[in-house]
Motif scaffolding. Structure first.
Motif, PDB file in Angstrom:
ATOM      1  N   UNK A  23     -13.618   0.916  -6.004  1.00 52.27           N
ATOM      2  CA  UNK A  23     -12.708   1.469  -5.006  1.00 52.27           C
ATOM      3  C   UNK A  23     -11.450   1.916  -5.732  1.00 52.27           C
ATOM      4  N   UNK A  24     -10.997   3.138  -5.499  1.00 53.98           N
ATOM      5  CA  UNK A  24      -9.755   3.606  -6.108  1.00 53.98           C
ATOM      6  C   UNK A  24      -8.791   4.047  -5.024  1.00 53.98           C
ATOM      7  N   UNK A  25      -7.537   3.668  -5.192  1.00 55.35           N
ATOM      8  CA  UNK A  25      -6.511   4.109  -4.247  1.00 55.35           C
ATOM      9  C   UNK A  25      -5.305   4.582  -5.030  1.00 55.35           C
ATOM     10  N   UNK A  26      -4.826   5.761  -4.702  1.00 58.87           N
ATOM     11  CA  UNK A  26      -3.617   6.287  -5.337  1.00 58.87           C
ATOM     12  C   UNK A  26      -2.496   6.261  -4.301  1.00 58.87           C
ATOM     13  N   UNK A  27      -1.520   5.388  -4.528  1.00 58.69           N
ATOM     14  CA  UNK A  27      -0.447   5.210  -3.532  1.00 58.69           C
ATOM     15  C   UNK A  27       0.622   6.304  -3.626  1.00 58.69           C
ATOM     16  N   UNK A  28       0.696   6.986  -4.773  1.00 58.29           N
ATOM     17  CA  UNK A  28       1.632   8.104  -4.956  1.00 58.29           C
ATOM     18  C   UNK A  28       3.094   7.725  -4.717  1.00 58.29           C
ATOM     19  N   UNK A  29       3.440   6.553  -5.209  1.00 56.78           N
ATOM     20  CA  UNK A  29       4.829   6.094  -5.054  1.00 56.78           C
ATOM     21  C   UNK A  29       5.518   5.889  -6.395  1.00 56.78           C
ATOM     22  N   UNK A  30       4.735   5.778  -7.464  1.00 56.20           N
ATOM     23  CA  UNK A  30       5.342   5.482  -8.756  1.00 56.20           C
ATOM     24  C   UNK A  30       4.294   5.448  -9.841  1.00 56.20           C
ATOM     25  N   UNK A  31       4.641   4.939 -11.037  1.00 59.87           N
ATOM     26  CA  UNK A  31       3.753   5.043 -12.192  1.00 59.87           C
ATOM     27  C   UNK A  31       2.867   3.826 -12.439  1.00 59.87           C
ATOM     28  N   UNK A  32       2.880   2.811 -11.571  1.00 62.18           N
ATOM     29  CA  UNK A  32       2.206   1.554 -11.902  1.00 62.18           C
ATOM     30  C   UNK A  32       0.775   1.486 -11.377  1.00 62.18           C
ATOM     31  N   UNK A  33      -0.063   0.818 -12.147  1.00 61.39           N
ATOM     32  CA  UNK A  33      -1.453   0.661 -11.729  1.00 61.39           C
ATOM     33  C   UNK A  33      -1.930  -0.756 -12.000  1.00 61.39           C
ATOM     34  N   UNK A  34      -3.011  -1.133 -11.354  1.00 66.96           N
ATOM     35  CA  UNK A  34      -3.576  -2.464 -11.560  1.00 66.96           C
ATOM     36  C   UNK A  34      -5.027  -2.460 -11.105  1.00 66.96           C
ATOM     37  N   UNK A  35      -5.755  -3.460 -11.579  1.00 64.57           N
ATOM     38  CA  UNK A  35      -7.131  -3.661 -11.151  1.00 64.57           C
ATOM     39  C   UNK A  35      -7.256  -5.020 -10.483  1.00 64.57           C
ATOM     40  N   UNK A  36      -8.236  -5.154  -9.627  1.00 69.05           N
ATOM     41  CA  UNK A  36      -8.618  -6.460  -9.093  1.00 69.05           C
ATOM     42  C   UNK A  36     -10.135  -6.473  -8.970  1.00 69.05           C
TER      43      UNK A  36
END
Lengths: 381, 381
Positions: free
Chosen positions: B350-363
């Motif tokens: 599942x991928x979600x791009x929040x388009x709020x800033x440069x940070x990413x993470x996995x779970x």
């Protein structure tokens, strides 16, 4: 059942064809007098247009005259169009009742991501008949709830009636909780609004079916003053009782549930910690599974308390299940078979005394069953 | 499989009779050289004695020479006696290896509320043989895990090996995650400790099976320096890869799971929000049920993101499932049958791009199945 509404309120419902089942799915609540109101809605960032609109009306502070609810379509994640459709829903209800749209609150529940068929609402509204009973409204707002949820109280002549829907599912959707309470008591709006927040925190916000908060959750109370003033102490006690009864009914009717779980936490350092601790137990999938299996597995209760963030000393905390002491700063000897038998009940009560302070709270939930998984996985493809 | 340990480490296991199954249940890890170490443990307030002891040793900062682990009994909620038994476990392991108890870390997993049978440990330890492979240790620490979890990497001649156990259940108990990583690289302890926290936050703390945090969770890395120095950049990259691989294996082996779920969140305003958003999707019972039913129900993903507390605008956020775009500020048209087919896989992304800033993470998580409910309800009474 026929629950009579407080003076000056009417409710009604009609089949608009939004639910695939063809059941009544458009519900209207009207007040002959302008009603003061208080409101609480979902904190979900993907909140539906009806929630945004409700917040705006709430901030503006004018009285309400009506609430229109459709079930079968949440009108959520439907883009700009969703906001126009929600406004249109208010306009149509206002037109039906001869009101201004600003006097009409909207609420929607059901499938998300699918445009609301407003033309069906437009076509059906003229057929909607209003009457003095809560029942048609209470039925029409359900989705896959198994039971109608109504509660009523009298306070020195004034009446209070509440209707709610709980966790239901229509593909593709999430559980939604809606609650509408009406009273003919006259209550100052500031007092109503201030007290409502606390009541919602102690009742509807303490219900957990699966930890997921819907995009459309809403709990609103309308007071039209048709009866006149009543003492505020008994009034708010009765209002909280109605909210609590509806909250318990929502928990009991959780998807796939076979029993109601009531969690009472005593001795917390703060009220917030008491609420969090109670909710953590009610929400723990491991404990909910044990509850289903009639397994008096206090280790899972202790672990859930430990995860809640509430302060306690594991060497002092006490845990009781159906009144049977299982843990007091350490494991107690108990008859496992008897405890398991006691869990075979319509309602299972978990009590925990944190022994840190004077605060207590309740939370309600249900067991986690294979039925929950089936409803949410196998029956939707 | 036979995974060879880094230089200077030995592992072994023996049947002590703590597990009712009679399988190996007492595991020992020894380092010929004093090992610098970093450590992360459960935040649960009902944490087991082994966690309290580990925290104390960690604060004291001395090197470790050994870790002793028993499976089948968590030695948690066992009163004052539990603390004595835990210390005794360390003493017995120290005696077996000719060390001081302060050089031995303890870990326990299994049933809670039942005293640890230290006499069985005492009897079995002399029979425990140490060797150069991770496998006997990796097997002995399991409870009801279905698969052994081992990962390894090389960094310019130095070796890294990690073993873990995931969510297993012994009545009455909760899931416990344990992870032990060893390396012969020489790494300054302050750097190791500082970096370990971030690695654990991005890997083990991003695994969710059912939202319940155990009383005994533990992730530790030991570096004995037997190989010598290696460049720290590649070393920590490899360390994170080992932790990530173990985290994925734990998620895949979640109770009742039929598939692994990987959630990648991009475009978050902060790293913490990226992690929370990813965890919220991985933990949502509604979405986990849909995953089990191969139902591309993006409304549940959106609702879980909305509940996470991470900031985003529902009119901009994007959601992809197995690479298929489902939502971009509004529902996208997609082939539902094809998307459902794509979900019939060992791993669903599942991928979600929040388009709020440069940070990413996995779970990482797994699907919620009838098997989970059965394991935790029906099989424990």
């Amino acid at each position: 059942m026929a629950v009579r509404l407080p003076r000056g309120f009417r409710m009604g419902a009609v089949r608009a064809g939004i639910k695939p089942s063809g059941k009544p799915d458009l519900a209207l609540l009207a007040s002959g007098l302008p009603a003061l109101w208080a409101y609480a809605a979902t904190q979900n960032r993907a909140a539906a247009p009806s929630v945004h609109r409700g917040r705006r009306l709430y901030a503006e502070g004018r009285p309400l005259r009506a609430v229109v609810v459709n079930a079968g379509n949440a009108n959520c994640a439907t883009g700009e169009r969703g906001f126009r459709d929600d406004e249109r829903l208010a306009e149509l209800a206002a037109f039906r009742l001869g009101l201004s749209p600003e006097e009409v609150l909207t609420a929607s529940t059901g499938v998300i991501g699918v445009p609301l068929p407003v033309e069906k609402v437009e076509k059906a509204l003229p057929q909607l008949e209003l009457g003095p009973f809560a029942d048609p409204f209470a039925e029409a707002i359900l989705t896959t709830d198994l039971a109608v949820k109504v509660a009523e109280r009298e306070v020195e002549g004034a009446r209070l009636v509440g209707v709610a829907k709980g966790s239901g599912m229509i593909h593709p959707n999430m559980a939604t909780m809606l609650a509408f309470l009406v009273t003919d008591a006259r209550v100052p709006q500031e007092v109503l609004r201030e007290r409502w927040k606390g009541i919602v925190d102690r009742t509807f916000n303490q219900v957990t079916v699966d930890g997921d908060t819907s995009t459309n959750d809403l709990a609103v109370v309308l007071a039209n003053g048709a009866y006149g003033e009543v003492p505020l102490g008994p009034f708010f006690a009765a209002l909280e009782e109605v909210a609590r009864e509806l909250a318990r009914k929502i928990a009991r009717d959780g998807e796939g549930a076979t029993k109601l779980m009531t969690v009472r936490v005593y001795g917390a350092a703060t009220e917030e910690e008491a609420r969090r601790a109670a909710r953590a137990v009610a929400a723990s999938p491991l404990w909910k599974s044990a509850l289903y299996g009639n397994d008096p597995n206090w280790g899972r209760i202790l672990a859930a308390l430990g995860n809640s963030g509430a302060r306690f000393d594991p060497f002092r905390v006490e845990i009781r299940l159906q009144g049977i002491p299982l843990y007091r700063g350490g494991a107690l000897p108990f008859d496992r078979e008897k405890a398991s038998q006691a869990m075979r009940a319509e309602e299972v009560v978990v009590e925990a005394d944190l022994k840190e302070g004077p605060f207590q709270a309740e939370a309600w939930g249900c067991d986690l069953t294979e039925g929950y998984v089936r409803i949410n996985a196998l029956y939707t493809t």
